[in-house]
Design a protein around this motif. Structure first.
Motif, short mmCIF file in Angstrom:
data_model
loop_
_atom_site.label_atom_id
_atom_site.label_comp_id
_atom_site.label_asym_id
_atom_site.label_seq_id
_atom_site.Cartn_x
_atom_site.Cartn_y
_atom_site.Cartn_z
N SER A 337 0.83 -1.20 0.00
CA SER A 337 0.00 0.00 0.00
C SER A 337 0.86 1.25 0.00
CB SER A 337 -0.90 0.03 1.24
OG SER A 337 -1.91 -0.95 1.17
N ARG A 338 0.29 2.32 -0.51
CA ARG A 338 0.85 3.66 -0.32
C ARG A 338 -0.30 4.65 -0.42
NH1 ARG A 338 3.64 3.53 -5.82
NH2 ARG A 338 2.37 4.82 -7.19
N THR A 339 -0.08 5.85 0.06
CA THR A 339 -1.10 6.88 -0.07
C THR A 339 -1.32 7.20 -1.53
OG1 THR A 339 -0.66 7.87 2.10
CG2 THR A 339 -1.63 9.30 0.43
N LEU A 340 -2.58 7.09 -1.97
CA LEU A 340 -2.92 7.34 -3.37
C LEU A 340 -3.49 8.73 -3.59
CD1 LEU A 340 -4.48 3.92 -4.45
CD2 LEU A 340 -2.09 4.62 -4.38
N PHE A 341 -4.15 9.28 -2.57
CA PHE A 341 -4.61 10.67 -2.65
C PHE A 341 -4.92 11.18 -1.26
CE2 PHE A 341 -8.57 8.22 -3.34
CZ PHE A 341 -9.41 8.77 -2.38
#
Length: 378
Positions: A337-341
């Motif tokens: 996962s990573r921050t997408l918005f």
């Protein structure tokens, strides 16, 4: 080192009956929906040893529940399936993906609801970083939904999914934090359907009454909901719900574990996600930000959003499991996962609701032109 910024999402405008809305959704996002099935098929195989046909078989129980409890939303799903030339079970599976995996994977996120000036008065801010696999970023869309008898909806959603993060013209907004816990209950509504019901509501109380009247939700989840009166943390589970009001300074924050819900779900430790650490961190950062946000700054909308983005949502303490989430190369690629918005919604008395979305996870520095998006859009 910053990753290349993803291209901004498409904007699609949907209107009409549930079936008409779904049909247009399916037609416009057919390619993205098929890519979603590929992504989640790989995830289910990795986390649950289920191939896509097995996932579709499990979806039958959720299909029956949605058709019985929310027939208008089921009609919309049938329209999506027809528009994309897919089986209805493909669309049900996407909308019940959080439940079918029995909590073995889910999106992360850190969320904030804040009534500026405290409990009694002021603008309401509803914000979050949405953390999930970067493999679906190209399948996200900004949608407006205009249907008779409901407020107009503006949301960011995964292709093929009927409800997600956003707000409506009645100034009701929602953020989502997944909770990894057991059990699930296919006789209750999947969380993405519950989010849609919230976005069709005219107030927080109306949303709670609607979900409660239909028997609650099928999996453990947290919805941070807000209207012009303030924010409320809804810790939902198939065994019972709990609600966390704002503190005396008008805000409530949440990550990916239950804080107040003691209804008996089994919530095992979720290694590598840093939910407890992120909750402690955002509370710590909020103490700093509170001192900086006076009435003048709160009125300066751009400066205020800049403060929240730079001092809270770009924070990389405890990286990669930080508020601004980074990919963990140790994890399988299917579940990284990573921050997408980052989205910040604003609800004000006497003004139309709005939101600013920063696309991608490069939140600390200047955001390139085209990656700060507005909702509603022109």
């Amino acid at each position: 080192m910053s990753l290349p910024l993803p291209p901004p999402p498409p904007h699609i405008e949907l209107a009409g009956s549930p079936r008409e809305i779904g049909l247009e959704h399916g037609k416009q996002l057919a390619v993205q929906i098929r890519r979603q099935i590929q992504v989640y098929s790989a995830m289910f195989q990795r986390t649950s040893n289920l191939d896509w046909q097995a996932v579709r078989n499990i979806s039958v129980a959720y299909q029956n529940t949605i058709r019985f409890l929310a027939p208008d939303i089921y009609d919309e799903m049938e329209g999506i399936a027809e528009g994309a030339n897919l089986s209805i079970l493909d669309i049900v599976a996407l909308n019940a993906r959080s439940e079918i995996a029995l909590g073995l994977f889910s999106d992360g996120c850190t969320s904030l609801g804040w009534k500026l000036g405290g409990i009694g008065y002021g603008d309401v801010i509803l914000a979050q970083n949405w953390d999930w696999t970067p493999r679906i970023q190209e399948n996200l869309a900004m949608m407006s939904i205009d249907q008779p008898g409901h407020p107009k909806i503006y949301m960011i959603a995964e292709a093929g999914i009927v409800g997600k993060i956003g707000f409506n013209s009645a100034s009701v907004g929602v953020c989502l934090n997944a909770i990894r816990a057991h059990p699930t209950d296919a006789s209750k509504l999947p969380i993405h359907v519950a989010l849609r019901l919230c976005l069709q509501s005219t107030s927080t109380q109306n949303a709670i009454e609607r979900i409660t009247s239909l028997g609650g939700v099928a999996s453990s989840q947290h919805i941070l909901i807000a209207d012009r009166s303030g924010a409320l943390a809804m810790e939902l589970s198939p065994l019972g719900d709990a609600y966390i009001p704002p503190n005396e300074r008008g805000y409530v924050v949440h990550t990916n574990h239950f804080i107040a819900n003691k209804c008996g779900v089994t919530e095992p430790h979720w290694p590598g996600v840093g939910s407890h650490e992120r909750l402690a961190r955002i509370n710590e950062l909020m103490k700093q930000v509170e001192g900086e946000v006076g009435a003048g700054l709160a009125d300066g909308d751009g400066e205020f959003r800049h403060t929240l983005r730079h001092e809270i949502f770009s924070d990389t303490f405890n990286s990669p499991a930080s508020i601004c989430c980074m990919e963990n190369p140790v994890k399988p690629i299917e579940t990284r996962s990573r921050t997408l918005f980052c989205i910040m919604m604003k609800f004000s008395s006497g003004a139309a609701p709005s939101a600013e979305v920063v696309w991608g996870n490069d939140l600390a520095g200047p955001v390139p032109e085209g990656h700060i998006l507005q909702m509603p859009w022109v």
